[in-house]
Write an enzyme that holds these catalytic residues in place. Structure first.
Site, PDB file in Angstrom:
ATOM      1  N   HIS A  77      58.046  -4.453  37.231  1.00 62.48           N
ATOM      2  CA  HIS A  77      56.168  -5.230  37.636  1.00 62.48           C
ATOM      3  C   HIS A  77      55.953  -4.218  37.538  1.00 62.48           C
ATOM      4  O   HIS A  77      54.080  -4.110  37.743  1.00 62.48           O
ATOM      5  CB  HIS A  77      56.760  -5.879  39.109  1.00 62.48           C
ATOM      6  CG  HIS A  77      55.351  -6.482  39.767  1.00 62.48           C
ATOM      7  ND1 HIS A  77      55.204  -7.731  39.588  1.00 62.48           N
ATOM      8  CD2 HIS A  77      54.617  -6.213  40.255  1.00 62.48           C
ATOM      9  CE1 HIS A  77      54.100  -7.962  40.416  1.00 62.48           C
ATOM     10  NE2 HIS A  77      53.789  -6.342  40.923  1.00 62.48           N
ATOM     11  N   GLU A  78      55.575  -3.182  38.521  1.00 61.99           N
ATOM     12  CA  GLU A  78      54.966  -1.680  39.108  1.00 61.99           C
ATOM     13  C   GLU A  78      54.141  -1.035  37.299  1.00 61.99           C
ATOM     14  O   GLU A  78      53.410  -0.629  37.320  1.00 61.99           O
ATOM     15  CB  GLU A  78      55.175  -0.171  40.020  1.00 61.99           C
ATOM     16  CG  GLU A  78      55.677  -1.207  40.646  1.00 61.99           C
ATOM     17  CD  GLU A  78      54.408  -2.152  42.284  1.00 61.99           C
ATOM     18  OE1 GLU A  78      52.998  -1.533  41.256  1.00 61.99           O
ATOM     19  OE2 GLU A  78      55.083  -3.110  42.201  1.00 61.99           O
ATOM     20  N   HIS A  85      51.532  -3.424  36.204  1.00 65.49           N
ATOM     21  CA  HIS A  85      50.032  -3.000  36.149  1.00 65.49           C
ATOM     22  C   HIS A  85      50.108  -0.985  35.324  1.00 65.49           C
ATOM     23  O   HIS A  85      48.829  -1.246  35.498  1.00 65.49           O
ATOM     24  CB  HIS A  85      50.949  -2.902  37.297  1.00 65.49           C
ATOM     25  CG  HIS A  85      50.642  -3.644  38.889  1.00 65.49           C
ATOM     26  ND1 HIS A  85      49.595  -4.541  38.759  1.00 65.49           N
ATOM     27  CD2 HIS A  85      51.390  -3.694  39.821  1.00 65.49           C
ATOM     28  CE1 HIS A  85      49.665  -5.675  39.588  1.00 65.49           C
ATOM     29  NE2 HIS A  85      50.529  -5.123  40.304  1.00 65.49           N
ATOM     30  N   GLU A 129      47.560  -8.297  38.197  1.00 68.35           N
ATOM     31  CA  GLU A 129      48.480  -9.489  38.669  1.00 68.35           C
ATOM     32  C   GLU A 129      49.112 -10.016  37.485  1.00 68.35           C
ATOM     33  O   GLU A 129      50.698 -10.029  37.186  1.00 68.35           O
ATOM     34  CB  GLU A 129      48.785 -10.062  39.230  1.00 68.35           C
ATOM     35  CG  GLU A 129      50.274 -10.124  40.604  1.00 68.35           C
ATOM     36  CD  GLU A 129      50.662  -9.949  41.331  1.00 68.35           C
ATOM     37  OE1 GLU A 129      50.108  -8.103  40.925  1.00 68.35           O
ATOM     38  OE2 GLU A 129      51.952  -9.569  41.402  1.00 68.35           O
TER      39      GLU A 129
END
Lengths: 507, 507
Positions: B269-270, B273, B299
């Site tokens: 997820h990160e 980003h 997101e």
């Protein structure tokens, strides 16, 4: 509220608090660059550092700052010179008058070049590539010369630089102290020269896994006062300490699996610096007096802990069993043997690994070379040759490559020129303070033998730390030891220790 | 040089570059606070953050910025709206007009309260102590209401906040999308309710030593594009990603020895980003367009990587053998079994651990509650009760304590109010992008099955990342998927996946 805001000090303090915040930002940018930042971040970081430096510089040198200083000065009402208010006006006015002479653009250029240069140095040192590094160094010296040109009230060019690291320090005085020091150190080295084989330190060059070193160092700095609620310790190529106020103190160290003293004494050294930052009075926080200004005083703290405590006979009795506990029987050694080993005198290449006697000679080399570079008597391209020649002359050792020679220190790459002499001055001051501490705390050696560091730390806090940047060395030192910087106590301390270590009477 | 400086864009760009530097400073202060800072540093850090925020705000809202923007606008000479120059003037003018309405003092107060609140939240969450935290939260909502009062051109109070995180976003449009989404999700949950026992994920709750997780996560993010020359990964209580330009990207994660997906999917997820930050074109660096502005688009990147790639059938075939390799035979499991387990739908307490179906319901709870808090229809002291009631109603589960309830997220403590809806919007956009990527890269599933992530990353870079903050979601999305945010593709994606996982036909 109205009562408070009528005080002209409030407006001054508010502006200076913001400047203190920007100083914290600059420190954090630097700490991060040296410990955390991925290498590709360097160019952007340099711009960020330059912008912060420029803003901070502009805000500080503004006429408004001068107006607030003058209003506060007029309002001092005979406050004693050692009051926080009087010191604030005195110290900040002096800095303001100096900083005003420097154009903001030059301040930003200096900061940017320092950030870029530091990153270039990392690669240059790794590759022992002085040629690749030379343009950055030339740029730093060029900018520093332009910086010196901003002033006309120093006796010599180098004074303008020295004053930034040792406020009020003068090249002539330092030269005179160093001449005396050099003579004394030379005579000690000569006296020991035929006894070089008497001290065996081979057991310090064993195998010490980093995990164990981390445990040992953690225990050690916790004895000194490290507390993870308000401190950090991280790895860095060139260890340093910094503080963002007295409740966020950060030290760094490096690890050498084959040589225990690197981390052990490196950590004590940086923790000594950290205690100074932590010890500054709460009333000085978020003011320009909240961080110690004299790097000579700062270094006196680190070296007092590292050498006078850490390499002292009493505390060696605490260290030795702990080392054996961490590293097992292979690391078991007698206290006397350990004490001799960590105090072995032998000329070497790397300043940060030098013994207490030859250390200051490393400093003298740098002090002389940077004066020559600043004054244009030496060109950057000729520096490695000059460096190597000076090492041969003063320390009697050949320099095999630039990584172990002129590239070993980060300072010049970061624009820190005029900084080195404060290291040797710190040795001298540490000698004076340690002598005095023994007078004020009569059972100090017994305490150190028992691993009790509290009283010494509190003595230092009371005499030195809590004052932050209120006083210059010339102002503070006489109140503690009764006079200015002297060579005598440090030499007496060395002779006392080395007489034990080498079984002879140097005194 | 003279040619260049006659361009009015240069003066604008120079000023905006300094503002971009101050943004980097603010980001670093926050990154450091969340990953590195010792806890006692918090009060001083809050002051530092406030000062940087105030200076930055003052510099940005100054008349001079407006004058430079106007001069640049007059000089656009029909530059196409999607040119860097036109976008710079358009985007920055909009931000400038909004920011100008906010007094510098309020901006500093908001920043200070956010920094203090975040630190208070850490302790409050640890101790499940909402009462101790309430005053900080009240302060944040009070300040946010004063912030809203600065504007008179939004349809509703919440619009002023939403617009900061999703430029141009409107509460009414989001409510309408969320109503549709909620209905669709409810019907999926109902369809699955009698099949809850069909998916076994017990093997995800084993013992996974952190060392092994670190190795696994390092491998995983390196497949995605993590490169230690320009990236870092650290631990944080509430994982996040940040970037100081496109060459210093920092992500964080947390580790749960008893539940593998926490670190595995958290890191993906990160890293998603991070890829967005890294992918911004070089020409936009050190400008306000250098960082993506729409958090919904941001997101969409993280959730596309985490869920659509990471929890997708093709890439599960790559993950499973790697997990067995790291954790040994005890972690050996069939690909199909793993794929089902990581896509198991079950209402739960913690948003960041929720499955893809119930996740958006966590967001709806927050979206509704923060509107009520902002508009004064709900008092902070009544928040835990309202929170728990809403969880009972929407997710059908009781909340045992506030640490697992209202205190679970950092956002409100840091003044991030109006931020949550962007998470669910990100899900919707990810659905649209992933559908489109399959059309543009026809063998995408085959590539993912082979662990080849290059083409997808480059497709995202080309379509989304490189534009930085040049375009709003409403401007960008139609150029990629042909229309605005829609619920359909995300729901179609979920139904397709869950039909496989639960052996039924949801379509």
């Amino acid at each position: 509220m109205t009562q408070v805001t009528t005080d002209p000090f409030n407006a001054l303090r508010e502006r200076l608090a913001e400047l203190a915040d920007l100083r914290s930002v600059a420190q954090l940018l630097d700490w991060d660059q040296q410990t955390m930042m991925p290498p590709r971040g360097a160019p952007a970081r340099a711009e960020t550092v330059a912008t912060v430096q420029r803003l901070s510089h502009e805000m500080f040198v503004a006429d408004e700052t001068g107006r607030l200083l003058a209003a506060a000065a007029a309002h001092l009402d005979g406050a004693p010179p050692d009051s926080d208010d009087a010191a604030l006006v005195r110290v900040v006015t002096r800095r303001w008058e100096k900083a005003r002479r420097v154009p903001s653009k030059l301040a930003a250029d200096l900061a940017r070049a320092a950030s870029i240069g530091q990153q270039a140095w990392i690669a240059a040192r790794r590759d022992a590539d002085f040629a690749g590094f030379a343009p950055y160094l030339e740029r730093n010296f060029e900018l520093v010369r332009r910086y010196i040109d901003c002033f006309d009230d120093f006796d010599c060019a180098y004074d303008a630089l020295l004053d930034d690291y040792e406020p009020g320090g003068r090249t002539a005085e330092v030269s005179s102290l160093f001449d005396e020091l050099k003579g004394e150190l030379r005579s000690i080295i000569n006296a020991l020269s035929d006894r070089a084989g008497r001290v065996d330190d081979s057991f310090l060059h064993g195998h010490f896994p980093v995990d164990g070193q981390r445990r040992l160092v953690t225990w050690l700095i916790e004895q000194m006062g490290f507390d993870r609620a308000g401190w950090r310790i991280d790895d860095a190529i060139h260890p340093f300490a910094t503080g963002f106020g007295n409740r966020d103190v950060r030290i760094t160290t490096r690890w050498d699996e084959r040589f225990l003293p690197t981390s052990l004494y490196g950590a004590m050294h940086e923790c000594g610096h950290g205690l100074y930052e932590e010890g500054v009075a709460q009333s000085l926080q978020r003011t320009p007096l909240g961080h110690p200004e004299s790097l000579a005083l700062h270094e006196s703290q680190s070296r007092l802990w590292e050498n006078m405590v850490g390499r002292g006979r009493p505390f060696c009795g605490v260290l030795v069993p702990r080392i054996a506990e961490v590293f097992g029987d292979g690391a078991r050694v007698g206290v006397e043997e350990f004490y001799r080993a960590v105090n072995r005198v032998t000329p070497s290449l790397i300043r940060v690994e030098a013994d207490e006697v030859t250390y200051s000679l490393h400093i003298v080399v740098r002090f002389e070379l940077e004066q020559e570079l600043v004054e244009g008597r030496l060109a950057v391209r000729d520096l490695p040759e000059a460096w190597n020649a000076r090492y041969e002359e003063y320390l009697g050792i050949p320099v095999p490559d630039d990584a172990q020679g002129v590239l070993q220190d980060v300072h010049w790459s970061s624009g820190l020129i005029g900084y080195f002499p404060t290291y040797a001055l710190g040795n001298l001051i540490a000698g004076q303070l340690f002598e005095r501490a023994h007078q004020d705390v009569p059972d100090l050696d017994a305490q150190l033998s028992a691993g009790q560091l509290h009283d010494l730390r509190e003595w230092l806090r009371d005499k030195v730390h809590r004052h932050g940047a209120k006083f210059s060395t010339a102002e503070l030192l006489p109140t503690v030891v009764g006079g200015p910087i002297e060579v005598g106590p440090f030499i007496a301390y060395l002779k006392g220790k080395l007489s034990q270590v080498y079984d002879l009477d140097l005194r």
